[in-house]
Structures are given as structure tokens and as C-alpha cells.
Write a protein that holds these residues in place. Structure first.
Motif, PDB file in Angstrom:
ATOM      1  N   UNK A  19      10.464  66.475 -15.977  1.00 51.76           N
ATOM      2  CA  UNK A  19      10.119  67.543 -15.038  1.00 51.76           C
ATOM      3  C   UNK A  19       8.623  67.755 -14.953  1.00 51.76           C
ATOM      4  N   UNK A  20       7.951  67.507 -16.071  1.00 52.15           N
ATOM      5  CA  UNK A  20       6.505  67.709 -16.102  1.00 52.15           C
ATOM      6  C   UNK A  20       5.733  66.566 -15.457  1.00 52.15           C
ATOM      7  N   UNK A  21       6.426  65.455 -15.149  1.00 52.00           N
ATOM      8  CA  UNK A  21       5.764  64.309 -14.531  1.00 52.00           C
ATOM      9  C   UNK A  21       6.182  63.003 -15.180  1.00 52.00           C
ATOM     10  N   UNK A  22       5.567  61.920 -14.757  1.00 45.13           N
ATOM     11  CA  UNK A  22       5.884  60.595 -15.284  1.00 45.13           C
ATOM     12  C   UNK A  22       5.236  60.374 -16.649  1.00 45.13           C
ATOM     13  N   UNK A  23       5.967  59.701 -17.539  1.00 40.79           N
ATOM     14  CA  UNK A  23       5.473  59.404 -18.880  1.00 40.79           C
ATOM     15  C   UNK A  23       5.470  57.893 -19.080  1.00 40.79           C
ATOM     16  N   UNK A  24       4.318  57.238 -18.935  1.00 36.55           N
ATOM     17  CA  UNK A  24       4.252  55.781 -19.127  1.00 36.55           C
ATOM     18  C   UNK A  24       4.269  55.429 -20.613  1.00 36.55           C
ATOM     19  N   UNK A  25       5.445  55.092 -21.141  1.00 38.80           N
ATOM     20  CA  UNK A  25       5.596  54.857 -22.576  1.00 38.80           C
ATOM     21  C   UNK A  25       5.173  53.453 -22.994  1.00 38.80           C
ATOM     22  N   UNK A  26       5.387  52.462 -22.123  1.00 40.04           N
ATOM     23  CA  UNK A  26       4.950  51.080 -22.370  1.00 40.04           C
ATOM     24  C   UNK A  26       4.159  50.643 -21.153  1.00 40.04           C
ATOM     25  N   UNK A  27       2.951  50.098 -21.384  1.00 44.07           N
ATOM     26  CA  UNK A  27       2.022  49.852 -20.277  1.00 44.07           C
ATOM     27  C   UNK A  27       1.512  48.415 -20.294  1.00 44.07           C
ATOM     28  N   UNK A  28       2.328  47.502 -19.806  1.00 41.22           N
ATOM     29  CA  UNK A  28       1.866  46.128 -19.651  1.00 41.22           C
ATOM     30  C   UNK A  28       1.843  45.325 -20.938  1.00 41.22           C
ATOM     31  N   UNK A  29       2.969  45.253 -21.628  1.00 41.40           N
ATOM     32  CA  UNK A  29       3.067  44.501 -22.885  1.00 41.40           C
ATOM     33  C   UNK A  29       3.605  43.100 -22.606  1.00 41.40           C
ATOM     34  N   UNK A  30       2.955  42.099 -23.191  1.00 39.84           N
ATOM     35  CA  UNK A  30       3.392  40.701 -23.059  1.00 39.84           C
ATOM     36  C   UNK A  30       3.357  40.039 -24.430  1.00 39.84           C
ATOM     37  N   UNK A  31       4.398  39.276 -24.749  1.00 36.82           N
ATOM     38  CA  UNK A  31       4.408  38.467 -25.976  1.00 36.82           C
ATOM     39  C   UNK A  31       5.554  37.484 -25.880  1.00 36.82           C
ATOM     40  N   UNK A  32       5.569  36.510 -26.769  1.00 35.74           N
ATOM     41  CA  UNK A  32       6.673  35.563 -26.837  1.00 35.74           C
ATOM     42  C   UNK A  32       7.095  35.376 -28.280  1.00 35.74           C
ATOM     43  N   UNK A  33       8.353  35.032 -28.454  1.00 35.05           N
ATOM     44  CA  UNK A  33       8.927  34.850 -29.783  1.00 35.05           C
ATOM     45  C   UNK A  33       9.655  33.517 -29.813  1.00 35.05           C
ATOM     46  N   UNK A  34       9.177  32.635 -30.675  1.00 38.54           N
ATOM     47  CA  UNK A  34       9.793  31.316 -30.801  1.00 38.54           C
ATOM     48  C   UNK A  34      11.117  31.402 -31.563  1.00 38.54           C
ATOM     49  N   UNK A  35      11.926  30.390 -31.428  1.00 35.09           N
ATOM     50  CA  UNK A  35      13.198  30.341 -32.137  1.00 35.09           C
ATOM     51  C   UNK A  35      12.953  30.270 -33.649  1.00 35.09           C
ATOM     52  N   UNK A  36      13.596  31.157 -34.376  1.00 36.56           N
ATOM     53  CA  UNK A  36      13.447  31.202 -35.818  1.00 36.56           C
ATOM     54  C   UNK A  36      12.219  31.934 -36.309  1.00 36.56           C
ATOM     55  N   UNK A  37      11.400  32.476 -35.407  1.00 41.87           N
ATOM     56  CA  UNK A  37      10.175  33.166 -35.805  1.00 41.87           C
ATOM     57  C   UNK A  37      10.439  34.664 -35.954  1.00 41.87           C
TER      58      UNK A  37
END
Length: 325
Positions: A19-37
Motif C-alpha cells: 500500500x505504501x508503494x513498490x518495494x524492489x527487493x531484488x534488483x538485477x541479480x545474475x549468476x550461474x551455478x555449474x552441475x555439482x557446484x
């Protein structure tokens, strides 16, 4: 199964609408996870860690805006239809939540709760086969198989957390997200659960995302670390190097908050960070960490830094790292 990383998160953005407005909790996160990592996500409460974990498996409240892409085995989870999404949860990706007492059904025996995803996804041909599998899973996480008949309130906190781990592994997922699974446990039980997760990861070839505010925990169980602040990753790199030689001032503050064992001076005079992370609805201009940063300069108040090279396989979002002069 496709070639490439098991999980690829690209420009993930999550916004809650209040009600108070928008809450940007995550802002442009990028990563990768290899198999078994294994990847550790650290940061104070309110920095977006759990929101990002829930976004990966689309467990956020209805009405939340999620942008970007989350590729699991090459398929975009955010674009999946409900039927495809149900097929992915448990069998491809599973999550262990923080509060086991709240995550488990108090009026249902734990064996029935562990077997439910197996029967739902038909990974076991019958209830009898599922019961046998439940006993095997309980033994794998260090509990007697006959505890399947117990109710959650009949188990200790550490035992309930082990039940949640067994449940998450019920359908043999390739990705396990552990969202602060040891926060409510005492130090000895925490160490046991961490050792259990590390062993299961190796035995099963799991890819794992481990979320906590405790950097020292992550160095024991994760290959790589990413530190989040105000909804963004501010530093990433190999776990040991990042903990012992942080480049971002925020990471330095987190690492300094832990006393040195055997050093009474550090215990009696702990360092660390004052204040709290910013309100997502009222982020400061420039670098969001500058109001709490002892090294902040005028340019930090005007420019928001991006992740930049900060050494071998290291990146940090700090103007002082981009230009140390």
C-alpha cells in the motif's frame, strides 16, 4: 539434459507491491551455478537473499512482479505453465526452509510428509515402496528409519531440520536450495547439519545454493560466495579468498563481525557494521552502502557502481575497487 550450467539466473528483478508503494527487493541479480557446484549467498536480513531463492522456484506471493530469466536445465522457470512448474519442483529443484517447526505439518507423521512428494510425482510405484524409501532417506540424514511414525513435536530442532532435508531429497533433485537451515539451531547441532549437507552434496552430486548471514558458515560448505546488499550482489568470488581478503567494504564489515577464536580482545571489542540495510522503498542515491561506509567519498553518493574485476575470479561493486587511486 542440456549442456552448460545447471542454473543460469540473468538480470533477476523482484518487486513487491504494498500500500505504501513498490518495494524492489531484488534488483538485477545474475549468476550461474555449474552441475555439482555450491554457491553461498551472504548478507544481512532484508538484503534480498530469501526473496531470490523463492523466485528461483516461483514460490513468491501472488501479485509479485518478477522480471529477468531463471534457466534450470535450460528451461525458463519464470515462463513455465503451472503443470510444467509442478513437475520441476521437488524433482529438479527443492528447498530447505529455515524454520522446520513451521514448515512441517504438526498433525501429520513425518513419514507421510516425506512420502507425499514421491507419490505426487510418482517416483515410487506404491505406498509400500515409498515407505521403504522414507526409511532409507531418514537413515541417510542420520535418523533411525522407525522415526517415520513420529510427529514433528516429538523430535528435537536438529532432528526436524534433518527431516526437512530428507523431504527435499525425496525425489532426487539436482538443485538444492538451503535457506538459512541452521539459524535456529545451537552450535553443535549446526555443525552436524552442515557436515550432513556437505556429505550429501558429494554423495549425490548435488548443486547447492546455501543462504545465510554467517560468512564463516559458507566458507565451510561452499565453493563460491556472493554477498548481497540492498537487493544486489556487491561481491563474488571463491569462498576462502572472499572471506579472508574481502574487497568490498560491506564484505569487510561482515567478516569483521565474527570474533577471532582465542583472542579475548576481539571478543570484548567486536567490530562490524552499525545501522541497518536501507529500506527498499527509500534507497539512497549512488552506492546504496555509502551511508554506512567509512571509506565513502563524494562520488559514492552520486554513482551506483556495477560489479567489476577485483582480482583473480573476483568481482566487486565498489568505486574504490574500480579505481583504487
Amino acid at each position: 539434459m542440456t549442456d552448460g550450467p545447471l542454473l543460469l539466473v540473468d538480470d533477476l528483478r523482484v518487486t513487491y507491491h504494498a500500500r505504501s508503494g513498490d518495494l524492489p527487493a531484488v534488483r538485477g541479480v545474475s549468476f550461474e551455478l555449474e552441475r555439482g557446484a555450491s554457491l553461498g549467498l551472504a548478507g544481512e536480513s532484508g538484503c534480498g537473499k530469501s526473496t531470490m531463492a523463492n523466485a528461483i522456484l516461483r514460490l513468491l506471493p501472488a501479485g509479485t512482479t518478477v522480471d529477468g530469466s531463471v534457466l534450470l536445465h535450460g528451461q525458463d522457470v519464470l515462463a513455465m505453465k503451472p503443470g510444467a512448474l509442478r513437475a520441476v519442483r521437488w524433482t529438479e529443484g527443492a528447498i530447505v526452509f529455515q524454520g522446520a517447526l513451521h514448515a512441517l505439518n504438526p498433525v501429520q507423521r513425518i513419514g507421510a510428509q516425506i512420502s507425499e512428494p514421491m507419490l505426487l510425482h510418482r517416483t515410487q510405484p506404491s505406498k509400500r515402496a515409498a515407505a521403504t524409501r522414507v526409511a532409507e532417506l531418514l537413515e541417510q540424514v542420520g535418523l533411525p528409519g522407525d522415526r517415520a511414525s513420529a510427529y514433528p513435536h516429538q523430535l528435537s530442532g536438529g532432528q526436524r531440520q534433518r527431516v526437512l532435508i530428507a523431504m527435499a531429497l525425496a525425489c532426487d533433485p539436482s538443485l538444492l536450495i538451503a535457506d538459512e537451515p541452521t539459524t535456529a539451531l545451537d552450535v553443535m547441532v549446526q555443525a552436524q547439519v552442515l557436515a550432513l549437507l556437505a556429505r550429501l552434496r558429494v554423495e549425490r552430486g548435488l548443486s547447492m545454493i546455501f543462504i545465510t548471514h554467517d560468512l564463516s558458515v559458507l566458507t565451510d560448505v561452499c565453493d563460491d560466495l556472493a554477498v548481497m546488499y540492498a537487493g544486489r550482489i556487491v561481491e563474488e568470488g571463491r569462498s576462502g579468498e572472499l572471506f579472508h581478503s574481502p574487497r568490498h567494504p560491506y564484505t569487510s564489515g561482515l567478516a569483521a563481525a565474527f570474533p577471532t577464536i582465542g583472542d579475548p580482545a576481539s571478543r570484548m571489542n567486536p567490530s562490524g557494521l552499525g545501522g541497518d540495510p536501507p529500506d527498499p522503498a527509500h534507497l539512497p542515491t549512488g552506492c546504496p552502502f555509502h551511508p554506512r561506509c567509512a571509506l565513502a567519498e563524494d562520488r559514492c553518493r552520486a554513482h551506483a557502481p556495477e560489479l567489476s574485476p577485483a582480482g583473480d575470479a573476483r568481482r566487486a561493486a565498489c568505486l574504490l575497487v574500480e579505481d583504487p587511486t
